[in-house]
Scaffold this motif. Structure first.
Motif, short mmCIF file in Angstrom:
data_model
loop_
_atom_site.label_atom_id
_atom_site.label_comp_id
_atom_site.label_asym_id
_atom_site.label_seq_id
_atom_site.Cartn_x
_atom_site.Cartn_y
_atom_site.Cartn_z
N LEU A 289 3.04 10.73 -6.43
CA LEU A 289 3.97 11.16 -7.48
C LEU A 289 3.20 11.62 -8.72
N PHE A 290 2.15 10.91 -9.07
CA PHE A 290 1.29 11.32 -10.19
C PHE A 290 0.75 12.73 -9.95
N ASN A 291 0.25 12.98 -8.74
CA ASN A 291 -0.29 14.30 -8.40
C ASN A 291 0.78 15.38 -8.43
N LYS A 292 1.97 15.07 -7.93
CA LYS A 292 3.07 16.04 -7.95
C LYS A 292 3.44 16.40 -9.39
N ARG A 293 3.51 15.39 -10.24
CA ARG A 293 3.84 15.66 -11.65
C ARG A 293 2.77 16.54 -12.30
N PRO B 60 0.82 -1.22 0.00
CA PRO B 60 0.00 0.00 0.00
C PRO B 60 0.86 1.27 0.00
N GLU B 61 2.01 1.22 0.68
CA GLU B 61 2.91 2.38 0.70
C GLU B 61 3.35 2.75 -0.72
N LEU B 62 3.73 1.75 -1.50
CA LEU B 62 4.15 2.04 -2.88
C LEU B 62 2.97 2.47 -3.74
N GLY B 63 1.80 1.94 -3.48
CA GLY B 63 0.61 2.39 -4.20
C GLY B 63 0.31 3.85 -3.92
N ARG B 64 0.38 4.23 -2.64
CA ARG B 64 0.17 5.65 -2.28
C ARG B 64 1.26 6.52 -2.87
#
Length: 131
Positions: free
Chosen positions: A90-94, A81-85
């Motif tokens: 990261l998607f949102n930051k980009r 779940p940590e990597l999923g979050r």
């Protein structure tokens, strides 16, 4: 798509992931932090794309990749779940860095995200190699 082409696409996506992650270091050195954050995202995006292709999932959108990754790999425990979050964050930051006028990332941001990106890509490579 035949198996040979599928394998070629998987290998190309993983090559792209590794190339993007290397580009981050050069961009960071030049203090191009927003561009570096985008490359971090694309490194992970290419790895996620490879995983989906390796498992016969198809999507044409970035959101589609996030959705399938979450449903088929995070919710099933194949990816933490940590990597999923992390991938969603990261998607949102980009997105923010590319489309918002007053978003400026810095070295601290990259230092936070870079190791997680490496872990994300390595995890995906392990899943593909098992499969």
């Amino acid at each position: 798509m035949n198996e040979e082409l599928r394998q070629d696409i998987i290998h190309h996506q993983l090559y792209s992931a590794r190339t993007c992650i290397q580009e981050v270091l050069y961009l960071k050195e030049g203090a191009f932090y927003n561009a570096a954050m985008a490359r971090l995202y694309y490194a992970c995006y290419h790895a996620a794309s490879a995983l989906l292709i390796a498992n016969a999932f198809e999507t044409k959108t970035h959101n589609g990749i996030r959705t399938i990754l979450g449903k088929e790999f995070v919710q099933t425990g194949k990816i933490s779940p940590e990597l999923g979050r992390f991938y969603t964050k990261l998607f949102n930051k980009r997105q923010d860095g590319d489309y918002d006028n007053f978003i400026f990332f810095d070295e601290k941001d990259l230092d936070e995200f870079y190791p997680l990106a490496i872990t994300f890509i390595e995890t995906i490579e392990q899943l593909i190699n098992k499969g």
